[in-house]
Write an enzyme that holds these catalytic residues in place. Structure first.
Site, PDB file in Angstrom:
ATOM      1  N   ASN A 131     -62.962  54.876  59.489  1.00 43.68           N
ATOM      2  CA  ASN A 131     -64.551  54.568  60.007  1.00 43.68           C
ATOM      3  C   ASN A 131     -64.812  55.401  61.176  1.00 43.68           C
ATOM      4  OD1 ASN A 131     -67.049  53.861  60.744  1.00 43.68           O
ATOM      5  ND2 ASN A 131     -66.205  51.536  60.853  1.00 43.68           N
ATOM      6  N   TRP A 132     -65.396  56.467  60.871  1.00 41.15           N
ATOM      7  CA  TRP A 132     -65.821  57.456  62.130  1.00 41.15           C
ATOM      8  C   TRP A 132     -66.791  56.917  62.961  1.00 41.15           C
ATOM      9  CZ3 TRP A 132     -64.859  62.946  59.777  1.00 41.15           C
ATOM     10  CH2 TRP A 132     -63.603  63.153  59.284  1.00 41.15           C
ATOM     11  N   LYS A 133     -67.696  56.007  62.623  1.00 44.90           N
ATOM     12  CA  LYS A 133     -68.920  55.346  63.484  1.00 44.90           C
ATOM     13  C   LYS A 133     -69.783  56.511  63.769  1.00 44.90           C
ATOM     14  CE  LYS A 133     -65.616  51.792  64.592  1.00 44.90           C
ATOM     15  NZ  LYS A 133     -65.397  50.590  65.602  1.00 44.90           N
ATOM     16  N   HIS A 161     -70.094  45.444  58.741  1.00 43.35           N
ATOM     17  CA  HIS A 161     -69.153  45.778  59.759  1.00 43.35           C
ATOM     18  C   HIS A 161     -69.583  44.925  60.821  1.00 43.35           C
ATOM     19  CE1 HIS A 161     -67.195  47.923  63.166  1.00 43.35           C
ATOM     20  NE2 HIS A 161     -66.342  48.132  62.165  1.00 43.35           N
ATOM     21  N   GLU A 173     -70.150  45.472  63.996  1.00 42.02           N
ATOM     22  CA  GLU A 173     -70.993  46.445  64.824  1.00 42.02           C
ATOM     23  C   GLU A 173     -72.593  46.271  64.231  1.00 42.02           C
ATOM     24  OE1 GLU A 173     -68.829  50.019  65.067  1.00 42.02           O
ATOM     25  OE2 GLU A 173     -67.469  48.827  66.332  1.00 42.02           O
ATOM     26  N   GLU A 209     -61.352  41.718  60.120  1.00 36.78           N
ATOM     27  CA  GLU A 209     -61.588  42.557  61.207  1.00 36.78           C
ATOM     28  C   GLU A 209     -62.020  41.601  62.516  1.00 36.78           C
ATOM     29  OE1 GLU A 209     -62.177  47.084  60.840  1.00 36.78           O
ATOM     30  OE2 GLU A 209     -63.972  46.296  60.973  1.00 36.78           O
ATOM     31  N   GLY A 255     -61.706  47.947  68.839  1.00 42.50           N
ATOM     32  CA  GLY A 255     -62.038  49.014  69.712  1.00 42.50           C
ATOM     33  C   GLY A 255     -61.627  48.486  71.074  1.00 42.50           C
ATOM     34  N   SER A 270     -58.000  48.090  66.070  1.00 40.80           N
ATOM     35  CA  SER A 270     -57.146  48.701  67.061  1.00 40.80           C
ATOM     36  C   SER A 270     -55.688  49.269  66.655  1.00 40.80           C
ATOM     37  CB  SER A 270     -56.749  47.929  68.360  1.00 40.80           C
ATOM     38  OG  SER A 270     -57.888  47.822  69.124  1.00 40.80           O
ATOM     39  N   GLY A 289     -60.648  52.426  62.868  1.00 49.67           N
ATOM     40  CA  GLY A 289     -61.610  53.201  63.699  1.00 49.67           C
ATOM     41  C   GLY A 289     -61.077  54.474  64.832  1.00 49.67           C
ATOM     42  N   GLY A 290     -60.874  54.114  65.933  1.00 44.56           N
ATOM     43  CA  GLY A 290     -60.515  55.049  66.857  1.00 44.56           C
ATOM     44  C   GLY A 290     -59.602  56.038  66.362  1.00 44.56           C
TER      45      GLY A 290
HETATM   46  P1  PGA Z   1     -60.817  50.060  65.889  1.00 39.82           P
HETATM   47  O1  PGA Z   1     -62.086  50.200  65.022  1.00 39.82           O
HETATM   48  O2  PGA Z   1     -59.636  50.974  64.975  1.00 39.82           O
HETATM   49  O3  PGA Z   1     -61.433  51.509  66.761  1.00 39.82           O
HETATM   50  O4  PGA Z   1     -60.658  49.003  66.650  1.00 39.82           O
HETATM   51  C1  PGA Z   1     -61.835  49.498  63.737  1.00 39.82           C
HETATM   52  C2  PGA Z   1     -63.315  49.342  63.151  1.00 39.82           C
HETATM   53  O5  PGA Z   1     -64.077  49.179  63.777  1.00 39.82           O
HETATM   54  O6  PGA Z   1     -63.527  49.357  61.849  1.00 39.82           O
END
Ligand code: PGA
Length: 261
Positions: A12-14, A97, A99, A169, A175, A215, A236-237
């Site tokens: 997920n590149w957000k 998600h 977010e 999650e 994050g 993470s 994510g990251g």
């Molecule tokens: P993260 O993000 O790996 O940076 O914690 C995961 C996500 O939001 O799907």
């Protein structure tokens, strides 16, 4: 049965990576990733990068996913992008998600409508659920996850769930660098599969794929892959870094090869 579920790694590149940067990253990943039969890799860039990447990616190695989608097919909905419009570009769509829930006030009802819209348009939904730090501290993890799951799957059928993906999650691990313990993840994934079994039957429960996200880096992949119920990761990251992301994919492939799948 577990052995039929192909491992899935979704990046997920957000809100990162311009169209050009996305293209560079995909090429880097392409150079360092094999076409593994036992691991499916999904890239979820911004909407803008979907069309160019659709033309560039090697389909044997990568699939595309949307980070979000709107449940109405078309109409006067300024600024939205619907599952109906995305269906020619993506195989997967992330819905719910944390977010989206936090910054855009998405409710469980929205998530259910989005999951149904994805299914209706032949996009596999990746339904995200997870508890906040305070809810975990108060002992409500299982209740929150259960309720989000039941609500999010409210508008799909047991047949739909067989091909769907649910991502656990925990918000406190996203994050943050806060690392969830394998036993914590395992407990929740078991609950998710058990709930699906009770509500939708064995076939749905045996085939739905359960991801963990929060993470995830190559360092923890091995430990997490040993969790019986896990079918992959939502990253994510670490997915923004070709070395880390290709390492996660490779480690998963090696794990699968060793398990004789
Ligand atoms: P993260 O993000 O790996 O940076 O914690 C995961 C996500 O939001 O799907």
């Amino acid at each position: 049965m577990a052995q039929n579920r192909k491992k899935l790694i979704a990046g997920n590149w957000k809100l990162h990576m311009s169209v050009h940067q996305a293209s560079v990253l995909v090429h880097r990943l392409d150079e360092h990733t094999g076409a593994y039969k036992d691991v499916e890799t999904v890239i979820c860039p911004t909407f803008l990068a979907l069309n160019p990447l659709h033309k560039e990616i090697d389909r044997k190695k990568f699939k595309l996913g949307a980070q979000n989608l709107y449940f109405k097919d078309e109409g006067a909905y300024t600024g939205e992008v619907s599952a109906f419009l995305l269906k020619d570009l993506v195989d997967y769509g992330i819905v719910g998600h944390s977010e989206r829930r936090k910054h855009f006030d998405e409710t469980d009802k929205d998530v259910a409508k989005k999951a149904a819209a994805a299914v209706r348009n032949e996009i596999t939904p990746i339904v995200c659920i997870g508890e906040k730090q305070s809810q975990r501290q108060d002992g409500f993890t299982k209740t929150v996850v259960h309720d989000q799951l039941v609500a999010g799957l409210n508008l799909v059928t047991d047949r739909d769930i067989e091909t769907m993906v649910v991502a656990y999650e925990p918000l406190w691990a996203i994050g943050s660098g806060d690392i969830a313990k394998p036993e914590d993840i395992e407990e929740v994934l078991k609950l998710i599969r058990k709930t699906i079994r009770q509500l939708y039957g064995d076939k749905a429960a045996d085939n739905v794929r359960l991801l963990y996200g929060g993470s995830v880096t190559p360092e923890f992949v091995q430990d997490y892959l040993n969790i019986a119920e896990i079918d992959g990761f939502l990253v994510g990251g670490a997915s923004l870094n070709w070395q880390q992301f290709s390492e996660i994919i490779k480690l998963t492939h090696e794990f699968e090869s060793k398990s004789g799948k």
